[in-house]
Structure formats: C-alpha cells, structure tokens
Scaffold this active site. Structure first.
Site, mmCIF file in Angstrom:
data_model
loop_
_atom_site.group_PDB
_atom_site.id
_atom_site.type_symbol
_atom_site.label_atom_id
_atom_site.label_comp_id
_atom_site.label_asym_id
_atom_site.label_seq_id
_atom_site.Cartn_x
_atom_site.Cartn_y
_atom_site.Cartn_z
ATOM 1 N N ASP A 185 -1.461 -7.070 0.127
ATOM 2 C CA ASP A 185 -1.590 -6.032 -0.892
ATOM 3 C C ASP A 185 -3.006 -5.482 -0.913
ATOM 4 O O ASP A 185 -3.973 -6.240 -1.045
ATOM 5 C CB ASP A 185 -1.274 -6.620 -2.279
ATOM 6 C CG ASP A 185 0.207 -6.869 -2.466
ATOM 7 O OD1 ASP A 185 0.992 -5.946 -2.206
ATOM 8 O OD2 ASP A 185 0.575 -7.990 -2.873
ATOM 9 N N ASP A 230 9.633 -5.658 -4.073
ATOM 10 C CA ASP A 230 8.310 -6.232 -4.333
ATOM 11 C C ASP A 230 8.041 -6.286 -5.829
ATOM 12 O O ASP A 230 7.976 -5.244 -6.494
ATOM 13 C CB ASP A 230 7.284 -5.318 -3.647
ATOM 14 C CG ASP A 230 5.912 -5.928 -3.547
ATOM 15 O OD1 ASP A 230 5.741 -7.083 -3.963
ATOM 16 O OD2 ASP A 230 5.010 -5.223 -3.041
#
Ligand code: DX5
Ligand code: ZN
Length: 210
Positions: A33, A168
């Site tokens: 991320d 996600d």
C-alpha cells in the site's frame, strides 16, 4: 481457487523489511500500500527504493493510493513490481496509465472506492486485468467494512463474470465468505493477519473459511 494476499502499509523501510520477512515463506505475493497524504489522509513509504533494495521471491503488487497516479507510474515500472493498482477517482488519465503498464508487460488493476459506481470502469474494462474493490475508505489498516460494496460487487460480477475481482479492506473470518459469495477471487488482508498472534495460522484460517 481463492488467493489470500497480505497487505503491507508501512511508514519505514524497517517495518517494510520486517513484514516481508514475516510472510516470505507463507505466500507468493504481497500487496504494498502506497499513500501520498493527498489522495488519502495518511502517508507511507514512497516504495520504489524500498522495493528495489530487496531481494525476494515474493511477487509484489503496488496499490497506489495517490493523487495523479500518471505521475508515478513510470517510476514504478522501473521496479520489479509485477502489478499496479491505481484509483479511478484519482486521475483523468486512466487510459494512458493502462497503456504504459501493458507496454511494460505488467498486470493492471483499477481500484474503486466504496461509493464509486461500477459505471466509472465502463470505458476501459476490456483493457484491465482485474478490478480492485475497496471495502473500506482507503488509507489505513483497520478501516470500517462497508457492507454495501457486496451488492456493487455482485452486480459487477453478474455483468462481467470473467473479470477477476480483488477486494481490499476489512477482510476477516466473517467477511471473507461473503466476499467470495459476491464474486471475489482475491482477498487482500491487513489487520486480521498482522494483529493475530500467528501470521501463518491467520492466513490458513481465512483460507479454510472461504
Ligand atoms: C487500505 C489499504 C488496504 C489495507 C487493508 O486503505 O489499501 O490494503 O492494508 O487493511 P485491513 O485488512 O486492515 O482493512
Ligand atoms: Zn491496499
């Protein structure tokens, strides 16, 4: 076959290395991320140098939670990441980004925030490898799971049954089976894994539950 992918959302290179080491023998891929403090109210490592500096057998996908990803993509394509995910809300240049990634032989996924409709994908759905549904507001570990995304995903899966779906945010033992039911092939898992006592066991538990 459902794929479970650990997410790495970190502010230092040391944390990055620790998390890579923790899952290196447990998975084939990690989800890195990247947050820029503009598109989302959090900031991570910038990622390129950290990725380039490690030697690992892991495949790495970068989830760019950044504004104007078109300005970052060239630099990412110099690294060994095999997949890039960018947010449709963050750019007017989706086609340009997709073309660059494809020319460089990388997988490309487009992320949709919980409130973004699937119609936002219509113009280039055939050019992308997968759709990345956010089930939390992006930016942090441990966000609140947004239940309404399940219906949005089911609708998408009905219209595009062959397009792979990754999900996600807020994946745990309770949400994982619902997400698979709604059409997901790949689950990105953050805090459920990292807050557990035993990372290997946590990954196995999710696998068993879907
Ligand atoms: C959230 C990130 C996710 C995050 C998932 O903005 O894109 O990949 O790491 O973490 P959890 O599973 O804790 O929601
Ligand atoms: Zn992510």
């Amino acid at each position: 076959m459902v794929e479970i992918i650990p997410s790495i959302l970190v502010k230092t290179k040391e944390e990055f290395l620790n998390k890579i080491l923790a899952v290196e023998n447990l998975t084939e891929r990690v989800h890195l991320d990247i947050a820029d403090g503009i598109f989302v109210p959090n900031m991570t490592i910038s990622g390129f140098e950290e990725v380039e500096s490690i030697e690992t057998s892991l495949k790495i996908e970068a989830h760019l939670m950044v504004s104007k990803p078109e300005n970052h993509v060239i630099r990412w394509l110099e690294t060994q990441v095999d997949s890039l995910i960018f947010h449709i809300e963050a750019t007017q240049k989706a086609t340009e980004i997709i073309e660059k990634a494809k020319e460089a032989d990388r997988r490309i996924g487009v992320a949709l925030n919980p409130e973004t409709p699937i119609s936002a994908l219509a113009a280039f759905i055939d050019q992308i490898d997968f759709v990345h549904f956010m089930t939390v507001e992006p930016g942090f570990y441990g966000g609140q799971f947004v239940e309404s995304v399940l219906d949005k995903m089911s609708d998408f899966h009905y219209f595009y049954p062959d397009k792979p779906i990754s999900v996600d945010g807020g994946v745990n033992l309770e949400t994982a089976p619902k997400l698979i039911q709604a059409g997901a092939n790949t689950l990105i898992v953050g805090s459920y894994i990292w807050n557990s006592k035993d990372v290997a066991q946590a990954i196995e538990e999710i696998k068993k539950n879907v």
